[in-house]
Scaffold this motif. Structure first.
Motif, PDB file in Angstrom:
ATOM      1  N   SER A 124       0.842  -1.194   0.000  1.00  0.00           N
ATOM      2  CA  SER A 124       0.000   0.000   0.000  1.00  0.00           C
ATOM      3  C   SER A 124       0.877   1.244   0.000  1.00  0.00           C
ATOM      4  N   THR A 125       0.626   2.137  -0.966  1.00  0.00           N
ATOM      5  CA  THR A 125       1.377   3.389  -1.073  1.00  0.00           C
ATOM      6  C   THR A 125       0.397   4.525  -1.313  1.00  0.00           C
ATOM      7  N   PRO A 126       0.718   5.734  -0.860  1.00  0.00           N
ATOM      8  CA  PRO A 126      -0.208   6.857  -1.038  1.00  0.00           C
ATOM      9  C   PRO A 126      -0.150   7.399  -2.464  1.00  0.00           C
ATOM     10  N   GLU A 127      -1.138   7.059  -3.290  1.00  0.00           N
ATOM     11  CA  GLU A 127      -1.176   7.560  -4.668  1.00  0.00           C
ATOM     12  C   GLU A 127      -2.392   8.440  -4.917  1.00  0.00           C
ATOM     13  N   GLY A 128      -3.084   8.832  -3.888  1.00  0.00           N
ATOM     14  CA  GLY A 128      -4.214   9.739  -4.073  1.00  0.00           C
ATOM     15  C   GLY A 128      -5.517   9.142  -3.583  1.00  0.00           C
ATOM     16  N   ALA A 129      -5.976   8.061  -4.213  1.00  0.00           N
ATOM     17  CA  ALA A 129      -7.217   7.406  -3.804  1.00  0.00           C
ATOM     18  C   ALA A 129      -6.921   6.370  -2.721  1.00  0.00           C
ATOM     19  N   ARG A 130      -7.983   5.830  -2.136  1.00  0.00           N
ATOM     20  CA  ARG A 130      -7.809   4.771  -1.146  1.00  0.00           C
ATOM     21  C   ARG A 130      -7.483   3.457  -1.832  1.00  0.00           C
TER      22      ARG A 130
ATOM     23  N   ALA B  55      -1.946  -4.608  -0.929  1.00  0.00           N
ATOM     24  CA  ALA B  55      -2.895  -3.689  -1.553  1.00  0.00           C
ATOM     25  C   ALA B  55      -3.030  -4.080  -3.012  1.00  0.00           C
ATOM     26  N   LEU B  56      -4.223  -3.859  -3.569  1.00  0.00           N
ATOM     27  CA  LEU B  56      -4.404  -4.005  -5.011  1.00  0.00           C
ATOM     28  C   LEU B  56      -3.934  -2.715  -5.682  1.00  0.00           C
ATOM     29  N   PRO B  57      -3.228  -2.790  -6.799  1.00  0.00           N
ATOM     30  CA  PRO B  57      -2.574  -1.599  -7.358  1.00  0.00           C
ATOM     31  C   PRO B  57      -3.555  -0.583  -7.931  1.00  0.00           C
TER      32      PRO B  57
ATOM     33  N   PHE C  93       4.602  -1.859 -22.182  1.00  0.00           N
ATOM     34  CA  PHE C  93       3.173  -1.563 -22.061  1.00  0.00           C
ATOM     35  C   PHE C  93       2.479  -2.745 -21.413  1.00  0.00           C
ATOM     36  N   GLN C  94       1.286  -2.481 -20.937  1.00  0.00           N
ATOM     37  CA  GLN C  94       0.482  -3.521 -20.300  1.00  0.00           C
ATOM     38  C   GLN C  94      -0.975  -3.069 -20.321  1.00  0.00           C
ATOM     39  N   ILE C  95      -1.857  -3.944 -20.708  1.00  0.00           N
ATOM     40  CA  ILE C  95      -3.291  -3.682 -20.561  1.00  0.00           C
ATOM     41  C   ILE C  95      -3.685  -4.355 -19.250  1.00  0.00           C
ATOM     42  N   VAL C  96      -3.926  -3.536 -18.226  1.00  0.00           N
ATOM     43  CA  VAL C  96      -3.862  -4.022 -16.856  1.00  0.00           C
ATOM     44  C   VAL C  96      -5.057  -3.541 -16.041  1.00  0.00           C
ATOM     45  N   LYS C  97      -5.518  -4.393 -15.146  1.00  0.00           N
ATOM     46  CA  LYS C  97      -6.555  -4.022 -14.181  1.00  0.00           C
ATOM     47  C   LYS C  97      -5.941  -3.177 -13.067  1.00  0.00           C
ATOM     48  N   CYS C  98      -6.642  -2.118 -12.694  1.00  0.00           N
ATOM     49  CA  CYS C  98      -6.249  -1.270 -11.576  1.00  0.00           C
ATOM     50  C   CYS C  98      -7.457  -1.098 -10.654  1.00  0.00           C
ATOM     51  N   PHE C  99      -7.177  -0.676  -9.414  1.00  0.00           N
ATOM     52  CA  PHE C  99      -8.219  -0.670  -8.394  1.00  0.00           C
ATOM     53  C   PHE C  99      -8.113   0.594  -7.553  1.00  0.00           C
TER      54      PHE C  99
END
Length: 582
Positions: free
Chosen positions: A171-177, A192-194, A213-219
């Motif tokens: 878990s890292t602080p990137e803005g959203a929870r 944490a989910l990325p 590149f990557q077509i990737v799921k983010c959360f």
């Protein structure tokens, strides 16, 4: 063999051929002496025919008993239709059925499986597997597939390598929870989910994979709306040994390729606009430039009169609505009510009619004469027959309010045409954004964005003025991609963390792995991430991303089909070392 052909494949030249088809019963029409069945699969519809003259009595009765959405297999001969249907590709033929096998009986669906269905959105999401059989949803998913393939092909041809990165991260602080995942084997600790693969793609640049590149799921665990889901898909890209111009050129190429390949549209111009210019001209950082109604700032020509509302305002700004002088007073009052809604928050609105004879009539004629109002028209670029609408107040809030009004009017006037595409690069964002509640700064993009060359020293004295080496790609008023040139040395990254309020110990605990990696020869690098869901929706002429996701969540973040999220039993909680205090 369940089928020799699909239900969208047969044509007049197949007449006389014996075929085997499988699919779902879409419709059944029983005329007594003849029964027609529309058989559907994802490729189309073929009409089946059973009649008293050519079909056995038991076969005809079996056909009559078929329910909608029952799965069947038929064998028969392709014949010419007596009454042809020009609206479907298979409309010149039908299949005279000689054998019918029911593969699976179906319950009566909770809504009609047709293009124009009687099912509401929540019901269709609950039975999404049925909704996918409908052409609008099916075609959207096929369209998404085509976009994805075009992206992969283009980037591969440009030398990019697709690399998968982990889903279970720190878990890292990137803005959203973050969405957190408890670790069974490490008591009291969590993955944490990325929110994005940001740090991993930077590490890939350190590793020498200079085009990734990557077509990737983010959360992201954040509030939802029509164009936002808790899980979403990014086209995530990074390049080494590049400057901003290299990134912009590469991904202009990708966008042109998609518009040409997917929509048959040639786009040559990708105008650029600074963040400050976008805010001044359109009131937001993702302006729709397919139409005018640019902001005209009126402070110098409206203040110092006797109208105190304008005199005390930090900003007085207006737009000219094309043809708006035809609005009735009732319609104008409706717009005033619209901007006064809590969602917009304006206290009121001033208007000025631009008459065809060159005269003006405003709601503040008591304070402004014809010469004054002519200046309003000049600044807002209003023509005879237009309507000038003016808001005033604190600068940022007023711009946001007028921007919302501009987009609302454009929608009402039919100016946001889904088959027109206008890309725009917005550049030179502020590096830091002030949180008015706490009085502290946070990164407008993320902590790894570099400042513009030569501006690092301003962080100590004028942090709010520092510009980021960042850029957003906007299409039709939607941000479809955003990125930056990254910080690639430990010292600069440490300075950035300091100004974001991290102590050296906190920075090391959170991002020590990245700062350590920078010491082993990190190249200059930068990248961009496109929101695939949003990009596909816009290319498809829509703006609601749920329509292009196979199994979306609702506005509360729930999957109503599988009823998730859901509680878990006490044994699972114990295994995860968790206890719920209810």
């Amino acid at each position: 063999m369940y089928r020799s052909h699909s239900c969208g494949e047969l044509r007049a030249e197949n007449t006389g051929t014996n075929v085997t088809l499988s699919g779902w019963v879409s419709k059944l029409r029983d005329k007594g002496f003849v029964v027609w069945v529309d058989l559907r699969d994802r490729y189309g519809i073929t009409q089946l025919v059973f009649d008293e003259e050519r079909s056995a009595a038991d076969l005809l009765e079996k056909a009559r008993s078929l329910g909608r959405e029952t799965v069947i297999q038929v064998k028969g001969e392709v014949i010419e239709r007596a009454s042809k249907n020009p609206n479907i590709p298979t409309g010149e033929i039908e299949v005279l059925v000689k054998e019918l096998n029911v593969l699976n009986q179906a319950l009566l669906p909770p809504f009609t499986i047709e293009d124009e269905t009687d099912g509401g959105e929540e019901l269709r999401m609950q039975y999404r597997y049925l909704d996918i059989r409908r052409n609008p949803v099916k075609n959207n998913l096929i369209f998404r597939h085509k976009v994805t393939i075009a992206v992969r092909n283009y980037l591969s041809e440009q030398g990019f390598i697709e690399v998968e990165t982990p889903y279970l991260i720190k878990s890292t602080p990137e803005g959203a929870r973050d969405f957190l995942v408890p670790s069974r084997m490490n008591e009291g600790q969590f993955y944490a989910l990325p929110q994005s693969p940001q740090t991993f793609k930077q590490l890939l640049m350190v590793g020498g994979m200079d085009k990734y590149f990557q077509i990737v799921k983010c959360f992201r665990d954040e509030d939802l709306r029509a164009d936002r889901q808790p899980e979403f898909t990014q086209i995530d890209c990074e390049m080494a040994f590049v400057e901003q111009e290299d990134i912009l050129s590469t991904f202009e190429g990708l966008t042109k390729h998609l518009l040409k390949t997917i929509r048959g549209v040639d786009i040559e111009k990708f105008p650029r606009m600074t963040y400050d210019e976008a805010m001044k001209r359109y009131g937001n950082d993702k302006p729709d430039i397919r139409f005018g109604m640019e902001f005209g700032e009126l402070n110098s020509i409206t203040q110092h009169k006797e109208f105190n509302v304008f005199n005390t305002a930090e900003l007085v700004v207006g737009i000219a609505v094309p043809g708006g002088n035809s609005y009735t007073r009732k319609e104008i009052d409706k717009l005033i009510d619209w901007v006064k809604r809590p969602q917009i928050g304006a206290k009121g609105m001033v208007y000025c009619r631009c008459n065809e004879d060159g005269s003006f009539k405003s709601s503040v004629d008591k304070f402004y004469n014809q010469e004054d109002l002519a200046k309003w028209a000049a600044v807002t670029n209003a023509k005879p027959g237009d309507l000038i609408l003016v808001l005033s107040g604190e600068t940022n809030k007023t711009r946001t309010q007028l921007s919302a009004l501009r987009m609302h009017l454009a929608q009402e006037l039919g100016l946001r045409k889904p088959d027109e595409f206008a890309p725009l690069w917005v550049v030179d964002f502020p590096l830091l954004e002030l949180d008015e509640e706490t009085g502290t700064y946070h990164a407008m993009h993320h902590p790894f964005t570099s400042p513009k060359p030569g501006q690092l020293d301003l962080l100590d004295s004028r942090p709010g003025e520092v510009k980021a080496n960042a850029y957003d790609l906007v299409l039709n008023g939607n941000e479809i991609g955003g990125g930056s040139i990254r910080i690639h040395d430990k010292e600069t990254q440490a300075v950035m963390f300091k100004h974001l309020g991290f102590s050296p110990e906190e920075a090391k605990a959170q991002f020590g792995f990245l700062m350590d990696a920078f010491q082993y020869g990190a190249p200059p690098h930068g990248g961009i991430a496109f929101g695939l869901d949003r990009l596909v929706a816009i290319l498809g002429g829509q703006e609601t991303i749920r329509d292009f996701i196979a199994f979306p969540k609702n506005n509360s973040g729930r999957d109503v089909m599988i009823d998730a999220p859901a509680t878990i039993d006490n044994e699972q909680l114990k295994e995860l070392h968790l206890k719920l205090d209810l």
